[in-house]
Design a protein around this motif. Structure first.
Motif, PDB file in Angstrom:
ATOM      1  N   SER A 178       0.828  -1.206   0.000  1.00 54.23           N
ATOM      2  CA  SER A 178       0.000   0.000   0.000  1.00 54.23           C
ATOM      3  C   SER A 178       0.865   1.259   0.000  1.00 54.23           C
ATOM      4  O   SER A 178       0.561   2.240  -0.698  1.00 54.23           O
ATOM      5  CB  SER A 178      -0.922   0.000   1.221  1.00 54.23           C
ATOM      6  OG  SER A 178      -1.662   1.201   1.296  1.00 54.23           O
ATOM      7  N   TRP A 235       2.327   1.741  -3.431  1.00 53.20           N
ATOM      8  CA  TRP A 235       1.295   2.241  -4.335  1.00 53.20           C
ATOM      9  C   TRP A 235       1.054   3.734  -4.101  1.00 53.20           C
ATOM     10  O   TRP A 235       0.868   4.501  -5.047  1.00 53.20           O
ATOM     11  CB  TRP A 235       0.009   1.447  -4.144  1.00 53.20           C
ATOM     12  CG  TRP A 235      -1.168   1.934  -4.952  1.00 53.20           C
ATOM     13  CD1 TRP A 235      -2.392   2.295  -4.486  1.00 53.20           C
ATOM     14  CD2 TRP A 235      -1.232   2.108  -6.376  1.00 53.20           C
ATOM     15  NE1 TRP A 235      -3.214   2.685  -5.513  1.00 53.20           N
ATOM     16  CE2 TRP A 235      -2.525   2.577  -6.690  1.00 53.20           C
ATOM     17  CE3 TRP A 235      -0.323   1.912  -7.409  1.00 53.20           C
ATOM     18  CZ2 TRP A 235      -2.936   2.858  -7.988  1.00 53.20           C
ATOM     19  CZ3 TRP A 235      -0.727   2.195  -8.717  1.00 53.20           C
ATOM     20  CH2 TRP A 235      -2.017   2.655  -8.992  1.00 53.20           C
ATOM     21  N   GLN A 236       1.094   4.160  -2.839  1.00 52.89           N
ATOM     22  CA  GLN A 236       0.964   5.589  -2.541  1.00 52.89           C
ATOM     23  C   GLN A 236       2.101   6.377  -3.189  1.00 52.89           C
ATOM     24  O   GLN A 236       1.893   7.482  -3.701  1.00 52.89           O
ATOM     25  CB  GLN A 236       0.970   5.817  -1.027  1.00 52.89           C
ATOM     26  CG  GLN A 236      -0.283   5.366  -0.310  1.00 52.89           C
ATOM     27  CD  GLN A 236      -0.193   5.622   1.182  1.00 52.89           C
ATOM     28  OE1 GLN A 236       0.075   6.737   1.629  1.00 52.89           O
ATOM     29  NE2 GLN A 236      -0.399   4.576   1.972  1.00 52.89           N
ATOM     30  N   MET A 269       3.724   5.533  -5.920  1.00 56.16           N
ATOM     31  CA  MET A 269       3.489   5.563  -7.361  1.00 56.16           C
ATOM     32  C   MET A 269       2.404   6.581  -7.714  1.00 56.16           C
ATOM     33  O   MET A 269       2.492   7.266  -8.739  1.00 56.16           O
ATOM     34  CB  MET A 269       3.117   4.164  -7.856  1.00 56.16           C
ATOM     35  CG  MET A 269       4.245   3.152  -7.704  1.00 56.16           C
ATOM     36  SD  MET A 269       3.787   1.471  -8.209  1.00 56.16           S
ATOM     37  CE  MET A 269       3.652   1.687  -9.990  1.00 56.16           C
ATOM     38  N   CYS A 270       1.404   6.702  -6.854  1.00 59.90           N
ATOM     39  CA  CYS A 270       0.322   7.655  -7.104  1.00 59.90           C
ATOM     40  C   CYS A 270       0.772   9.099  -6.898  1.00 59.90           C
ATOM     41  O   CYS A 270       0.134  10.035  -7.400  1.00 59.90           O
ATOM     42  CB  CYS A 270      -0.866   7.359  -6.188  1.00 59.90           C
ATOM     43  SG  CYS A 270      -1.737   5.828  -6.587  1.00 59.90           S
ATOM     44  N   SER A 271       1.861   9.287  -6.155  1.00 62.78           N
ATOM     45  CA  SER A 271       2.347  10.645  -5.884  1.00 62.78           C
ATOM     46  C   SER A 271       3.175  11.204  -7.035  1.00 62.78           C
ATOM     47  O   SER A 271       3.489  12.397  -7.054  1.00 62.78           O
ATOM     48  CB  SER A 271       3.190  10.655  -4.598  1.00 62.78           C
ATOM     49  OG  SER A 271       4.451  10.024  -4.806  1.00 62.78           O
ATOM     50  N   VAL A 301       1.973  10.543 -13.917  1.00 61.58           N
ATOM     51  CA  VAL A 301       2.037   9.333 -14.743  1.00 61.58           C
ATOM     52  C   VAL A 301       3.133   9.428 -15.800  1.00 61.58           C
ATOM     53  O   VAL A 301       3.889   8.472 -16.021  1.00 61.58           O
ATOM     54  CB  VAL A 301       0.673   9.067 -15.419  1.00 61.58           C
ATOM     55  CG1 VAL A 301       0.784   7.896 -16.395  1.00 61.58           C
ATOM     56  CG2 VAL A 301      -0.385   8.775 -14.368  1.00 61.58           C
ATOM     57  N   VAL A 325       0.130  -2.877  -7.491  1.00 64.18           N
ATOM     58  CA  VAL A 325      -0.875  -2.100  -8.220  1.00 64.18           C
ATOM     59  C   VAL A 325      -2.222  -2.818  -8.141  1.00 64.18           C
ATOM     60  O   VAL A 325      -2.281  -4.038  -8.303  1.00 64.18           O
ATOM     61  CB  VAL A 325      -0.450  -1.916  -9.695  1.00 64.18           C
ATOM     62  CG1 VAL A 325      -1.537  -1.207 -10.489  1.00 64.18           C
ATOM     63  CG2 VAL A 325       0.855  -1.133  -9.766  1.00 64.18           C
ATOM     64  N   LEU A 383      -0.983  -0.789 -16.428  1.00 65.49           N
ATOM     65  CA  LEU A 383       0.153   0.012 -15.990  1.00 65.49           C
ATOM     66  C   LEU A 383       1.472  -0.684 -16.285  1.00 65.49           C
ATOM     67  O   LEU A 383       2.413  -0.069 -16.789  1.00 65.49           O
ATOM     68  CB  LEU A 383       0.043   0.307 -14.490  1.00 65.49           C
ATOM     69  CG  LEU A 383       1.161   1.177 -13.902  1.00 65.49           C
ATOM     70  CD1 LEU A 383       1.205   2.529 -14.597  1.00 65.49           C
ATOM     71  CD2 LEU A 383       0.974   1.364 -12.407  1.00 65.49           C
TER      72      LEU A 383
END
Length: 243
Positions: free
Chosen positions: A184, A187-188, A190-192, A195, A225, A233
């Protein structure tokens, strides 16, 4: 004792100091841990890429196959990108990883965040001397020596910092967070990252790893992911790498 009442001073309590990198309070070792079991080690794979890139840049500056402005332009381009990747990597560690660790293990993360901030000055020094080299001002050999010295300094500083994290911080993360929690956090991270930047960072990172390590990273990305996004992705990241 009520909330807000200060604790009495403890004569045996040590001051908050950066941890000793020669030992860790955790019994976990990053060396013996596997990425498939501990997704948080994806950051350590980024460390491997940083080390490889810095070593390559140091060699490039020392080979002198290219000289003067040509060398300066190439080094500046590579350092511009390295600084970008390091910025996102450090921000993710500070805002996601260290922040999460601080909720369970106190007085560790803050010291490392300060070291991230200090790296900015080292990049500034490199860009200054690359600018001088590009304009071919002064004695080129002397300027190139300054460039090589600056690269060696930032290489030593970043590598030392990463080694401390691997010996102190990541064992604590593995010990205090389940595999699912680690996934988790990754993933946070990667989301920060935007893209478009993410699609460049992962191919850059994996290009500096061994084939086995690249495969491990790909499997890790699939693991962290969400399933509905995983195939899309991963395909995007690694199709970009092959272009």
């Amino acid at each position: 004792m009520g909330v807000g009442v200060p604790l009495p001073p403890d004569k045996n309590r040590r001051e908050n100091k950066p941890p000793d990198i020669t030992s860790s309070s955790s019994g976990v070792s990053v060396v013996n841990a596997r990425l498939s079991d501990s997704p948080i080690l994806l950051f350590v794979y980024f460390h491997k890429a940083f080390r490889a890139q810095l070593a390559e840049l140091h060699r490039l500056a020392g080979d002198r196959v290219k000289t003067g402005s040509y060398l300066a332009v190439e080094l500046r381009r590579k350092f511009d990108y390295l600084k970008l990747v390091y910025k996102y990597h450090s921000a993710a560690e500070d805002e996601v990883i260290f922040s999460a660790l601080d909720t369970r293990v106190k007085n560790i993360a803050f010291n490392y965040s300060l070291e991230h901030d200090s790296t900015e000055d080292l990049f500034t020094s490199i860009f200054h001397w690359l600018h001088v080299l590009e304009e071919e001002r002064g004695d080129t050999a002397d300027v190139l020596r300054e460039v090589i010295l600056c690269i060696g300094t930032i290489q030593s500083s970043i590598c030392h910092h990463m080694l401390k994290e691997e010996r102190q911080v990541f064992p604590l993360l593995i010990e205090n967070f389940s595999s699912e929690e680690q996934a988790s956090l990754v993933w946070q991270f990667m989301c920060s990252v935007p893209v478009m930047v993410l699609e460049e960072i992962f191919p850059w990172m994996t290009s500096l790893l061994s084939p086995m390590e690249r495969s491990e990273v790909e499997n890790c990305v699939k693991q962290v992911v969400p399933k509905e996004l995983s195939l899309q992705l991963v395909h995007s990241l690694y199709m970009y790498a092959e272009m």
